[in-house]
Design an enzyme around this catalytic site. Structure first.
Site, short mmCIF file in Angstrom:
data_model
loop_
_atom_site.label_atom_id
_atom_site.label_comp_id
_atom_site.label_asym_id
_atom_site.label_seq_id
_atom_site.Cartn_x
_atom_site.Cartn_y
_atom_site.Cartn_z
N LYS A 1 -25.77 11.04 -55.77
CA LYS A 1 -27.22 11.09 -55.61
C LYS A 1 -27.71 10.01 -54.65
CE LYS A 1 -28.61 13.97 -59.15
NZ LYS A 1 -29.25 14.29 -60.38
N LYS B 1 -21.31 25.02 -57.28
CA LYS B 1 -21.97 25.31 -58.56
C LYS B 1 -23.29 26.04 -58.29
CE LYS B 1 -23.10 22.69 -62.61
NZ LYS B 1 -23.11 21.44 -63.31
N LYS C 1 -30.37 25.43 -58.40
CA LYS C 1 -31.62 25.93 -58.97
C LYS C 1 -32.46 26.87 -58.10
CE LYS C 1 -32.08 22.83 -62.79
NZ LYS C 1 -32.82 21.91 -63.58
#
Ligand code: TRP
Length: 323
Positions: free
Chosen positions: A110, A192, A195
């Site tokens: 991050k 993955k 969103k």
């Protein structure tokens, strides 16, 4: 056993969140006392929209309820409504070795993604997560693989506290879902499911949208519907989705589509997903119409959670000699 888990309110949930987490939570609550958090204090460690975050938190509560979290059995909380989370996080931060926090891979990732805002909150994110878990003295923490390191740190902090100030916390275990915990992107099966966009199916997507997205989903070379993560990552991912929504064994699905090719498999998969999401979508619509009910559920959850939280903080402060 006590179970704690949580999700950040950061936009719409997708089928990966449902199949990899929520579906399992619904099962866990049948056997254990569960606390499920909407972790908004975690969400603010990366860029967020102050005009949207409260709405996103409420939307996530609706998602939990619509997925089948039963407020009579489980406690649902919004993290920032219960100040004991941050209070315990501060205390635990005094036990957390800087070196270990620096090794956290999520922090490193991050920090790389948000170069202009590498803040101390992002660095201490795992300590707040440990506080979420230990505040309720949880024993079991269902999470994805990417959070296992944080649960390990939680165990370290529990152990350190216990050694220094006397036995207080259990050392919680991560429950990693072996199969299906990682639903991959529909457009890139090596990533993955995330969103937004075409690569994911949101839990509130309409049947038309689901049809469109599955049609566009990438497949592998060849034409056999066969589970083979290495050589057929895209088809394996679609098979996993089919399996988890239909509860049919992978081998049976393979058999069903023997000699039939991808197109027919995809067509049926679309219907399986639409059918699988229907109860969720219906419940969610009903809940949307009745915001008072959600507020009441949250208020009740908060009351129960706060009682436990206050007791833990009192015990912690007493053992440390603060009060
Ligand atoms: N960090 C978790 C995630 O990104 C969310 C989370 C916060 C959490 N606190 C938690 C998960 C406590 C389990 C237990 O997915």
């Amino acid at each position: 056993m006590i179970v704690f888990s949580g999700m950040r309110p950061s936009g719409q949930l997708h089928i990966g969140n449902y199949l990899g987490a929520l579906k399992n939570w619904v099962e866990l609550q049948k056997k254990h006392q569960c606390v499920f958090g909407v972790v908004d204090y975690h969400a603010i460690t990366t860029p967020f929209n102050p005009k949207a975050i409260k709405k996103d938190s409420m939307a996530l509560v609706l998602d939990y309820l619509a997925a089948g979290i039963d407020p009579k059995k489980s406690i649902i909380i919004v993290q920032s409504h219960i100040p004991e989370h941050t209070e315990l996080a501060w205390i635990l931060s005094t036990l957390a070795p800087l070196g270990e926090l620096e090794r956290m891979t999520q922090f490193k990732d991050k920090a790389k993604q948000n170069k202009e805002n590498v803040n101390a909150g992002l660095f201490c994110y795992p300590v707040l997560m440990a506080a979420d878990i230990l505040l309720y003295k949880a024993d079991l923490v269902p999470v994805g693989e990417d959070q296992a390191q944080h649960v390990e740190l939680t165990r370290t902090l529990a152990r350190k506290f216990n050694n220094k100030f006397g036995k207080t916390f259990p050392e919680p275990k991560a429950q990693l879902l072996k199969f299906g915990a990682r639903i991959m992107s529909l457009t890139d099966p090596n990533q993955k499911m995330s969103k937004t966009g075409d690569e994911s199916i949101a839990l509130i997507d309409s049947p038309e949208k689901i049809r469109e997205k599955i049609k566009k989903a990438v497949t592998d070379s060849g034409k056999e519907v066969k589970y083979d993560e290495k050589n057929k990552p895209a088809i394996s991912n679609l098979l996993t989705i089919y399996h988890l929504f239909s509860d049919k064994a992978i081998a049976d699905i393979e058999k069903k589509y023997q000699g039939k090719g991808y197109a027919e498999f995809k067509k049926d998969l679309t219907e399986v997903i639409i059918r699988g999401l229907k109860p969720f979508q219906e419940r969610r619509k009903k809940l949307e119409k009745n915001p008072r009910l959600t507020e009441k559920i949250l208020a009740e959850g908060q009351k129960k959670a706060q009682k436990i939280a206050q007791e833990t903080i009192k015990e912690v402060k007493t053992k440390m000699g603060l009060i």
